[in-house]
Design a protein around this motif. Sequence first.
Motif, PDB file in Angstrom:
ATOM      1  N   ALA A   1       0.845  -0.969   0.073  1.00  0.00           N
ATOM      2  CA  ALA A   1       0.008  -0.012  -0.072  1.00  0.00           C
ATOM      3  C   ALA A   1       1.013   1.157  -0.013  1.00  0.00           C
ATOM      4  O   ALA A   1       2.033   1.062   0.440  1.00  0.00           O
ATOM      5  N   PHE A   2       0.057   2.378  -0.514  1.00  0.00           N
ATOM      6  CA  PHE A   2       1.097   3.632  -0.346  1.00  0.00           C
ATOM      7  C   PHE A   2       0.379   4.850   0.137  1.00  0.00           C
ATOM      8  O   PHE A   2      -0.864   4.650   0.022  1.00  0.00           O
ATOM      9  N   ALA A   3       0.932   5.927   0.850  1.00  0.00           N
ATOM     10  CA  ALA A   3       0.151   6.955   1.264  1.00  0.00           C
ATOM     11  C   ALA A   3       1.018   7.953   1.556  1.00  0.00           C
ATOM     12  O   ALA A   3       2.393   8.035   1.347  1.00  0.00           O
ATOM     13  N   CYS A   4       0.488   9.293   1.743  1.00  0.00           N
ATOM     14  CA  CYS A   4       1.038  10.714   1.729  1.00  0.00           C
ATOM     15  C   CYS A   4       0.459  11.282   2.921  1.00  0.00           C
ATOM     16  O   CYS A   4      -0.714  11.547   2.860  1.00  0.00           O
TER      17      CYS A   4
ATOM     18  N   CYS B   1       5.613   3.612   1.248  1.00  0.00           N
ATOM     19  CA  CYS B   1       4.822   2.422   1.023  1.00  0.00           C
ATOM     20  C   CYS B   1       5.197   1.200   1.977  1.00  0.00           C
ATOM     21  O   CYS B   1       6.362   1.347   2.423  1.00  0.00           O
TER      22      CYS B   1
ATOM     23  N   GLU C   1       1.601  -4.688   3.283  1.00  0.00           N
ATOM     24  CA  GLU C   1       0.222  -4.566   4.114  1.00  0.00           C
ATOM     25  C   GLU C   1       0.158  -6.070   4.889  1.00  0.00           C
ATOM     26  O   GLU C   1      -0.573  -6.075   5.790  1.00  0.00           O
TER      27      GLU C   1
ATOM     28  N   GLY D   1      -4.230  12.941   5.612  1.00  0.00           N
ATOM     29  CA  GLY D   1      -3.529  11.861   4.471  1.00  0.00           C
ATOM     30  C   GLY D   1      -4.422  11.294   3.604  1.00  0.00           C
ATOM     31  O   GLY D   1      -5.426  11.344   3.622  1.00  0.00           O
ATOM     32  N   TRP D   2      -3.804  10.801   2.456  1.00  0.00           N
ATOM     33  CA  TRP D   2      -4.275  10.103   1.412  1.00  0.00           C
ATOM     34  C   TRP D   2      -3.669   8.797   1.083  1.00  0.00           C
ATOM     35  O   TRP D   2      -2.344   8.865   1.080  1.00  0.00           O
ATOM     36  N   SER D   3      -4.426   7.790   1.051  1.00  0.00           N
ATOM     37  CA  SER D   3      -3.804   6.257   0.770  1.00  0.00           C
ATOM     38  C   SER D   3      -4.370   5.747  -0.376  1.00  0.00           C
ATOM     39  O   SER D   3      -5.637   5.869  -0.469  1.00  0.00           O
ATOM     40  N   GLN D   4      -3.779   4.531  -0.797  1.00  0.00           N
ATOM     41  CA  GLN D   4      -4.350   3.874  -2.066  1.00  0.00           C
ATOM     42  C   GLN D   4      -3.878   2.337  -1.612  1.00  0.00           C
ATOM     43  O   GLN D   4      -2.668   2.047  -1.278  1.00  0.00           O
ATOM     44  N   ASN D   5      -4.824   1.633  -1.856  1.00  0.00           N
ATOM     45  CA  ASN D   5      -4.785   0.037  -1.852  1.00  0.00           C
ATOM     46  C   ASN D   5      -5.812  -0.583  -2.465  1.00  0.00           C
ATOM     47  O   ASN D   5      -6.675  -0.166  -3.215  1.00  0.00           O
TER      48      ASN D   5
END
Length: 385
Positions: free
Chosen positions: A236-239, A283, A286, A303-307
């Motif tokens: 997963a990755f996030a900012c 990243c 997970e 924050g903003w994350s995607q998976n």
Amino acid sequence: MQTVRNIKTIYILPREDYVEKALLKTWLYESTNPFPSKIKAIDASSITRLVIQQNEEAIIRDQNTNRLLMVILRNRIGPDALEHFNTTITSMFNYRRPVARQETESLNQGHLTAAGYLATRQCGIFTHVLNLKNKFRGSSLQYEHEAKVVAANALLFNYAMGLFPVEVTSNINQVIENYQLPQLDGYNYGTVDKGFTVSYMGKNIQLPFPLGLCQAYASLNYAKYNHIDYNILDFAFACITKRGIKNNNNNQSIIEEGNFEGGNFFLSKWGIKIEMATNTFWCWPEKDEHGTTALPSYGYQAGWSQNLSQKTVTAITRWRKGTENPAHIKYRQNQIDDDSYAATALKNSIKKDENEDEDEDKEEELENKEIGEFMQLRFNQRKWI
């Protein structure tokens, strides 16, 4: 901007005292335990073996196997992209209901809201319908909001594909191809397989990669205990788009620059703590135990994350194979019938499929185009990179 280079690589072994899953659902805190005695919590320093400080970037690998564990980047996101993330995150919590997280809300550990896909790309709406507040459904405000969400998700995806190493990006591409996943075919953008242009504040920004993954989350002051996510992607990755101190001024909460203890990311098996800061992009695997140290009441972190969850991929797979529950098919069709934007998106998507052969030359030209910069700017007044 190209894949990052000249960042130190750290090789690490698992904690010697690590016991698999022994700390699951255990909260981590720093300095002071903010939780009532009935809540299982430990001082994060007791399992800390490596600290990546706020001003440090690093690539971390397993010393025995060379497996990639984490990539931590700082100040790689352009200020205008951060501005867009933050305004979109704020609006998401106005338009959407938070994801149910009783264990975090009851302990004042913030909120998470989803920006997922409505079962099929043909529907053309990038939203979890059930978490959009009723008064906004079908309104012009909904579609203005969704366009911003699509743009934010696409920006983060493009940063990930342009900055993270091949272990991360090749896995993303493989999963998208294997499951034929939709990539944010929003009504504003149409079906996009290659690069695309996103408009923001009167400027057109050319992005070299597709629109992004079909699942994302926005967070406000959100922390979670030690846990494992059994999702599809390897990483997963996030900012962290904004971090500061909440101060009340004339009954209004003002976010000011400043640091606080808490809200830091942990990879528990390895004893790695990443100190969070504004414009931290990272990243992680997970399926390795991870969590966030408790946030104090005065701390602010967005924050903003995607998976990609198994549930999302299963829904898309069933749709493609024609094995959906008839009730789900009817539900989706009702959404399309009741929504002129969705109906238009469906027609446009079908038309695009019919004209796919005619578009091949244009797509090949775009694919072969030499991209000297990570994000080409048609207007250079805005600092997206």
